[in-house]
Design a protein around this motif. Structure first.
Motif, PDB file in Angstrom:
ATOM      1  N   ILE B 502       0.832  -1.208   0.000  1.00 18.53           N
ATOM      2  CA  ILE B 502       0.000   0.000   0.000  1.00 18.53           C
ATOM      3  C   ILE B 502       0.866   1.257   0.000  1.00 18.53           C
ATOM      4  O   ILE B 502       0.385   2.365   0.224  1.00 18.53           O
ATOM      5  CB  ILE B 502      -0.977   0.009   1.193  1.00 18.53           C
ATOM      6  N   GLU B 503       2.155   1.074  -0.187  1.00 17.21           N
ATOM      7  CA  GLU B 503       3.107   2.193  -0.272  1.00 17.21           C
ATOM      8  C   GLU B 503       3.045   3.104   0.958  1.00 17.21           C
ATOM      9  O   GLU B 503       2.952   4.320   0.847  1.00 17.21           O
ATOM     10  CB  GLU B 503       2.881   2.995  -1.561  1.00 17.21           C
ATOM     11  N   CYS B 504       3.109   2.490   2.116  1.00 16.91           N
ATOM     12  CA  CYS B 504       3.072   3.269   3.348  1.00 16.91           C
ATOM     13  C   CYS B 504       4.470   3.700   3.773  1.00 16.91           C
ATOM     14  O   CYS B 504       4.623   4.481   4.701  1.00 16.91           O
ATOM     15  CB  CYS B 504       2.428   2.457   4.454  1.00 16.91           C
ATOM     16  N   ASP B 505       5.493   3.206   3.123  1.00 20.35           N
ATOM     17  CA  ASP B 505       6.896   3.561   3.417  1.00 20.35           C
ATOM     18  C   ASP B 505       7.460   2.942   4.687  1.00 20.35           C
ATOM     19  O   ASP B 505       8.599   3.237   5.067  1.00 20.35           O
ATOM     20  CB  ASP B 505       7.093   5.086   3.554  1.00 20.35           C
ATOM     21  N   ALA B 506       6.671   2.137   5.402  1.00 16.79           N
ATOM     22  CA  ALA B 506       7.142   1.639   6.695  1.00 16.79           C
ATOM     23  C   ALA B 506       8.447   0.868   6.568  1.00 16.79           C
ATOM     24  O   ALA B 506       9.352   1.015   7.387  1.00 16.79           O
ATOM     25  CB  ALA B 506       6.081   0.743   7.329  1.00 16.79           C
ATOM     26  N   MET B 508      10.748   1.142   4.242  1.00 18.80           N
ATOM     27  CA  MET B 508      11.830   2.045   3.882  1.00 18.80           C
ATOM     28  C   MET B 508      12.309   2.797   5.124  1.00 18.80           C
ATOM     29  O   MET B 508      13.501   2.990   5.332  1.00 18.80           O
ATOM     30  CB  MET B 508      11.286   3.002   2.835  1.00 18.80           C
ATOM     31  N   ASP B 509      11.338   3.212   5.971  1.00 20.04           N
ATOM     32  CA  ASP B 509      11.698   3.982   7.157  1.00 20.04           C
ATOM     33  C   ASP B 509      12.459   3.147   8.181  1.00 20.04           C
ATOM     34  O   ASP B 509      13.336   3.648   8.861  1.00 20.04           O
ATOM     35  CB  ASP B 509      10.437   4.543   7.838  1.00 20.04           C
ATOM     36  N   ILE B 510      12.116   1.886   8.306  1.00 23.27           N
ATOM     37  CA  ILE B 510      12.727   1.098   9.383  1.00 23.27           C
ATOM     38  C   ILE B 510      14.074   0.519   8.968  1.00 23.27           C
ATOM     39  O   ILE B 510      14.933   0.290   9.795  1.00 23.27           O
ATOM     40  CB  ILE B 510      11.781  -0.049   9.840  1.00 23.27           C
ATOM     41  N   THR B 550       0.980   3.879  -7.376  1.00 21.00           N
ATOM     42  CA  THR B 550       1.346   5.267  -7.669  1.00 21.00           C
ATOM     43  C   THR B 550       2.198   5.371  -8.929  1.00 21.00           C
ATOM     44  O   THR B 550       2.624   6.455  -9.301  1.00 21.00           O
ATOM     45  CB  THR B 550       2.184   5.871  -6.528  1.00 21.00           C
ATOM     46  N   ARG B 552       5.117   4.177  -9.102  1.00 20.10           N
ATOM     47  CA  ARG B 552       6.523   4.018  -8.726  1.00 20.10           C
ATOM     48  C   ARG B 552       6.876   2.529  -8.672  1.00 20.10           C
ATOM     49  O   ARG B 552       6.028   1.665  -8.855  1.00 20.10           O
ATOM     50  CB  ARG B 552       6.761   4.633  -7.348  1.00 20.10           C
ATOM     51  N   GLU B 569       8.664  -7.217   9.297  1.00 23.13           N
ATOM     52  CA  GLU B 569       7.995  -6.964  10.578  1.00 23.13           C
ATOM     53  C   GLU B 569       7.112  -5.729  10.508  1.00 23.13           C
ATOM     54  O   GLU B 569       6.046  -5.676  11.092  1.00 23.13           O
ATOM     55  CB  GLU B 569       9.053  -6.676  11.657  1.00 23.13           C
ATOM     56  N   ARG B 570       7.593  -4.683   9.822  1.00 28.93           N
ATOM     57  CA  ARG B 570       6.891  -3.411   9.817  1.00 28.93           C
ATOM     58  C   ARG B 570       5.875  -3.311   8.689  1.00 28.93           C
ATOM     59  O   ARG B 570       5.151  -2.326   8.608  1.00 28.93           O
ATOM     60  CB  ARG B 570       7.892  -2.250   9.703  1.00 28.93           C
ATOM     61  N   CYS B 571       5.855  -4.281   7.802  1.00 30.58           N
ATOM     62  CA  CYS B 571       4.909  -4.200   6.691  1.00 30.58           C
ATOM     63  C   CYS B 571       3.518  -4.621   7.158  1.00 30.58           C
ATOM     64  O   CYS B 571       3.350  -5.716   7.673  1.00 30.58           O
ATOM     65  CB  CYS B 571       5.354  -5.096   5.541  1.00 30.58           C
ATOM     66  N   PRO B 572       2.516  -3.727   6.997  1.00 33.35           N
ATOM     67  CA  PRO B 572       1.182  -4.054   7.500  1.00 33.35           C
ATOM     68  C   PRO B 572       0.473  -5.118   6.673  1.00 33.35           C
ATOM     69  O   PRO B 572      -0.506  -5.687   7.118  1.00 33.35           O
ATOM     70  CB  PRO B 572       0.431  -2.727   7.411  1.00 33.35           C
TER      71      PRO B 572
END
Ligand SMILES: Cc1cc2nc3c(=O)[nH]c(=O)nc-3n(C[C@H](O)[C@H](O)[C@H](O)COP(=O)(O)OP(=O)(O)OC[C@H]3O[C@@H](n4cnc5c(N)ncnc54)[C@H](O)[C@@H]3O)c2cc1C
Ligand SMILES: Cc1ncc(C[n+]2csc(CCOP(=O)(O)OP(=O)(O)O)c2C)c(N)n1
Ligand code: SF4
Ligand code: SF4
Ligand code: SF4
Ligand SMILES: [Mg+2]
Lengths: 351, 593
Positions: B502-506, B508-510, B550, B552, B569-572
């Motif tokens: 869903i391209e939430c960036d989680a 990438m951020d972690i 998007t 991308r 782990e962080r991917c919803p």
């Protein structure tokens, strides 16, 4: 929640900023929010903005209320000051702290529940008093922490997870901030860091009250089809009207803009902001026009994003109140108790 | 860029840097995990299947895997992969239940193995379970080839060697030792169904300098001398010894001399220290035993008096960079004379098979190496296959095993009347999710920041006194466990599913190593330059997704991924999943019923 600890090592090519720190040095604890929560992206954007501005982490004060959003100050700038206040009361704490110590950089992180429901009055007065801070609302249209009740920014007709529609009109905090007198007003989306990070940088250096309404989806309770604050809905309905390029003082690079589309706003520290209008009829330097545009768009179901309003020569609470140039805690006894001669002089002035 | 095809067996295989670098493609992280779980026997068998000699290799392998280890890039020192192999061998239990079954009724095909080195032994191990009858010929009194005749006991104890050699011989080889092969024609007349030539590269190079003939009695060829030590014909060396050469043979020669009573031993090398062929650790071990290594000294002549060697004159040169290559120029200093009573010449080996008649249809190139098909190791004579050092010149044991697997498949296909090239089974890959529950993975995802652990050594005095004392003591279970924890589990792959994202960036951020970027698609060069952190290591692939909602794409630079699983782990939505890649490089066992 993440149980695997984030490794301390980092990419060897990670850039070092002007004060010798890397982006990783601006991180906080590992987030305990739900995986995929937009709020975590907002924290990541703040980390990036602060490190790119080379601001010293110990010069920050992070303030928040209650909510998932209000938990996030734990997850960025681990080496700074912070105060997690009661629900909706962050603006008062921020006001006090800011008046007492003007040397710190203030970041308030709040939620739509925290600022538009229980804390609406508090929010309005922080705006009105021009508290010198970056005020972020992680706006997900729901009370995430208490399991998904509608918040005051939830749009009428939008449904909760079980399909029940919201009966009330929403409060638009951007319109409120514009109307009450914020000197920097922006809206963005947690899923769009290319827009969000420059806005944050500009807001951090802005003198006065800088407000960013960040639509930040709650993956747990408000990311379904009936929601107007889901990742998908926002991507389909957001309309950027002004892009802001933040330009640091030392990098006076000449970017080419088509004539008439770019305007420059000088920032207090010598940096500047280039506003690029994506929508010709938008005027980000006129409060009334901006408010009208945002309200019209709302009626049409469009979410206007970008730097929506910025005031040249903005003023903050310290100028209004004519406070001393230095933090109050640095005033010594001789200044605070100037002696009986001074007292007598003051008394004389009233005779 | 085009979306990455993760079902290409090589894509994830390359991510497992160590396994990819291993000529026999040993599943390194898999056995390291087994060691951490104290499942030594299974860890041993994972090795045994791929590289055939885990106990021997755990002490002597050239370790191409270690410089490739991802940890070199993330933190400098590789996992001690080779030493962990030894941990598995040292602590294993009874392996007999795991060994392949060798049928009593044979399949009617007879194979001749020429030479009993690691290459031939490994071919035998692969063929025996399919019912082949095998005769193996060697001039030495036992099996093992150079592992027995060259590698000194202080690096490879006899019992370790014998255990792994005997295991294969006892699977049912008919071994003919003390059998010098003098004619390939005669071998062919014996009418085997196929022949495997694993006779190594048995000739040591010599140097024809002034005085060479006069002092012949005081000069030995390194490998000949080492084998005469190994077989007990030489038990001492006295006086001053000069070892000429900079490879591993030179290191074994000098360390052996020191143990056999030399008064003083010096290694003299014509080239610079950093370009010496010897492995880093071999040089370190020699120097730790007090043996000086003198570099940049090409020999000029042997000095003698009344038929006795007096010493050697060396020139002095210095290396200079010339178009990326080292050139040596004289320093202008006077030549040096070094006294010596004995010289060990360790300047390389070459292929040499005078016993292969050149009119049998086996063609050789100008370096006297047979002309082979690289995929099948078949020579220009269809019945004859080569492998190990005899194939492409001197290599090492792990290459011998790798060749053997290849040749065994070819021999099998050939004997079944199939095409050894076209009928080979393809490589494959299986992906298995490692998710056990929320926050639970079936592997230890946590990154261990420890530095590489050092292997303890035997007391120096004791080991110099007795050539049979093994220098390295190996990791005990505890150190082995700690070192095993340093492994990054590079075979547990990050697998991305576009339609779930869903391209939430989680993610990438972690990601601690900034591996993941969501960006517009571009060509590879531009993508590499425009990631969160630029991807400068072109040897490591970019994992590129198909277009997302998007427009991308997700781009992951595989280079420095810690396989920590935080992205998953962080991917919803479970768009990232950690999946173990099991690479299948076909071996003959996959043909067995
Ligand atoms: C001093 C030294 C140290 C080494 N150390 C290492 C090490 O630490 N690690 C490593 O990986 N590799 C090492 N190697 C290299 C390694 O030993 C060889 O690459 C490997 O043994 C090659 O295997 P092979 O089966 O091809 O041949 P070999 O091991 O050479 O075996 C060939 C066999 O064929 C026999 N043979 C040859 N000609 C005939 C004939 N005409 N008739 C009958 N029999 C014949 C020989 O007696 C020998 O037993 C070392 C080599 C040397 C010289
Ligand atoms: C005085 C008080 N009233 C009610 C609550 C219960 N409460 C906790 S968080 C919250 C709503 C938070 O919503 P929001 O600010 O939007 O944060 P989110 O979790 O959505 O980020 C509420 C009502 C409380 N903690 N304190
Ligand atoms: S409940 Fe919603 S707002 Fe709270 S952490 Fe989870 S996704 Fe974020
Ligand atoms: S496993 Fe995922 S989070 Fe961890 S380093 Fe690799 S890409 Fe980054
Ligand atoms: S965390 Fe998952 S859903 Fe979010 S961007 Fe990464 S892969 Fe996509
Ligand atoms: Mg909320």
């Amino acid at each position: 929640m993440t149980f695997v600890a984030k490794p301390k090592i980092h990419h060897p090519l990670l850039k070092v900023n002007e004060i010798g720190l890397k982006r990783r040095d601006y991180e906080g604890l590992v987030s305990t929010l739900c995986a995929g929560c937009g709020h975590d992206s907002v924290s990541a954007a703040l980390i990036q903005a602060c490190s790119e501005l080379s601001l010293p982490p110990h010069k920050f004060a992070k303030l928040s209320g209650i909510g998932c959003s209000s938990k996030t100050p734990s997850y960025f700038l681990g080496n700074s000051h912070g105060f997690n206040s009661v629900h909706g009361r962050m603006p008062s704490v921020a006001t006090g702290a800011n008046i007492a110590n003007r040397d710190l950089i203030y970041i308030g992180v709040s939620g739509d529940g925290d600022s538009a429901s229980i804390g609406l009055g508090q929010f309005a007065h922080a705006v009105r008093r021009k508290i010198n801070m970056l005020y972020i609302v992680d706006n997900n249209g729901t009370y995430g922490l208490t399991k998904g009740q509608f918040s005051a920014t939830n749009d009428r007709g939008s449904t909760n997870k079980r399909g029940v529609p919201n009966l009330y009109t929403s409060i638009d905090l951007v319109s409120m901030a514009l109307q009450i007198g914020a000197s920097f007003v922006a809206r963005s989306f947690s899923g769009d860091k290319t827009q969000l990070v420059p806005l944050m940088k500009a807001a951090l250096l802005h003198r006065g009250f800088a407000f960013i309404d960040v639509i930040s989806p709650c993956v747990m309770f408000n990311n379904h089809d009936g929601s107007t604050k889901s990742y998908g809905y926002i991507r389909d309905h957001s309309a950027p009207v002004v892009d802001a390029d933040f330009i640091a003082p030392q990098e006076e690079i000449e970017i080419y803009y088509a004539p008439g589309t770019a305007e420059t706003v000088a920032m207090p520290d010598g940096s500047s902001l280039r506003l690029r209008k994506l929508e010709d009829s938008y005027n980000p330097r006129n409060r009334v026009d901006a408010l009208a545009y945002v309200q019209n768009a709302l009626d049409e179901g469009e979410v206007v994003t970008g730097l929506l309003y910025v005031e040249d020569d903005s003023v903050d609470c310290h100028e209004v109140l004519e406070t001393p140039d230095v933090p109050l805690n640095s005033l010594d006894e001789s200044v605070l108790c100037p002696g009986s001669a001074e007292l007598a002089a003051v008394n004389d002035s009233f005779r | 860029m085009k979306p990455t095809n993760i079902h290409d067996p090589n894509y994830f295989h390359k991510v497992v840097d160590c396994q990819w670098a291993c000529p026999a493609h040993t599943p390194v992280p898999e056995y390291i995990r087994l060691i951490a779980q104290q499942r030594y026997t299974e860890a041993y068998m994972v090795n045994w299947e791929s590289n055939v000699f885990p106990g021997i290799l755990g002490r002597t392998c050239d370790r191409p895997c270690e410089p490739a280890c991802r940890r070199v890039r993330t933190e400098e020192k590789p996992v001690a992969i080779c030493r962990l192999k030894r941990v598995a061998a040292d602590h294993k239990g009874d392996i007999t239940p795991y060994l392949p079954h060798v049928p009593k009724t044979k399949n009617g095909k007879k194979i001749a193995l020429l030479g009993a080195g690691p290459a031939s032994l490994a071919v035998a191990r692969d063929l025996l379970p399919l019912g082949y009858e095998i005769d193996m010929f060697d001039r030495d009194p036992g099996g093992g080839g150079m592992m027995r005749s060259q590698i000194p006991a202080f690096r490879l104890p006899a019992d370790v060697l014998e255990e792994e050699v005997d295991l294969i011989v006892n699977m049912g080889i008919d071994a003919y030792y003390n059998h010098e092969i003098t004619s390939m024609r005669e071998m062919l007349e014996m009418n085997y169904d196929a022949y495997f030539v694993g006779t190594g590269a048995p000739r040591g190079r010599d140097l024809d300098l002034p005085g060479r003939k006069e002092v012949a009695d005081h000069i030995s060829i390194g490998i000949d001398w080492l084998s005469s030590v190994a077989f007990g014909h030489t038990t001492s060396i006295s006086g001053k010894v000069i070892v000429m050469g900079g490879g591993n043979t030179a290191m074994d020669c000098c360390r052996t001399s020191k143990r056999l009573g030399a008064e003083n031993v010096t290694v003299v090398v014509r080239s610079a220290f950093h370009v010496m062929k010897a492995s880093e650790w071999e040089k370190e071990d020699a120097m730790a035993e007090g043996i000086p290594i003198l570099n940049n000294r090409p020999p000029k002549e042997f000095v003698h008096e009344n038929g006795r060697l007096k010493g050697v004159v060396f020139e002095r040169v210095k290396p200079i960079e010339d178009n990326g290559r080292l050139k040596y120029v004289p320093t202008g200093e006077p030549d040096v004379f070094m006294e010596a009573d004995h010289i060990l010449m360790a300047i390389g080996q070459e292929n040499h098979c005078p016993w292969i008649e050149r009119d049998l249809g086996i063609e050789f190139d100008k370096w006297d190496c047979p002309i082979l098909d690289e995929d099948t190791l078949q020579s220009t004579h269809p019945k004859i296959f080569f492998g190990g050092d005899s194939a492409f010149g001197p290599e090492n044991i792990i290459w011998a095993s790798a060749h053997a697997h290849k040749a065994a498949i070819s021999i099998h296909l050939f004997c079944q009347g199939r095409d050894p090239k076209k009928d080979r089974p393809p490589d494959g890959v299986n992906l298995i999710s490692q998710k056990m529950g929320i926050h639970e993975w079936s592997y230890d995802a946590e990154h261990d920041p420890s530095q590489r652990y050092i292997v303890p050594h035997a007391n120096l005095r004791r080991s110099l006194d007795n050539i049979k004392v093994e220098v390295e003591l190996g990791f005990d279970e505890q150190l082995g466990f700690k070192e095993a924890q340093r492994c990054l589990n590079c075979d547990v792959q990050t697998v991305f599913t576009e339609k779930l994202c869903i391209e939430c960036d989680a993610c990438m951020d972690i990601c601690p190593m900034d591996c993941i970027t969501f960006t517009e698609n571009r060509d590879e060069e531009e993508l590499r330059a425009n990631l969160l952190v630029p991807a400068e290591n072109n040897e490591q692939d970019l994992y590129v997704s198909d277009h997302l909602d998007t427009g991308r794409v997700m781009v992951k630079d595989e280079d420095l991924c810690l396989h920590c699983g935080l992205c998953a782990e962080r991917c919803p939505t479970n768009a990232w999943d950690m999946q173990k890649s099991v690479v299948h490089n076909p071996q003959l066992s996959s043909y067995a019923e």
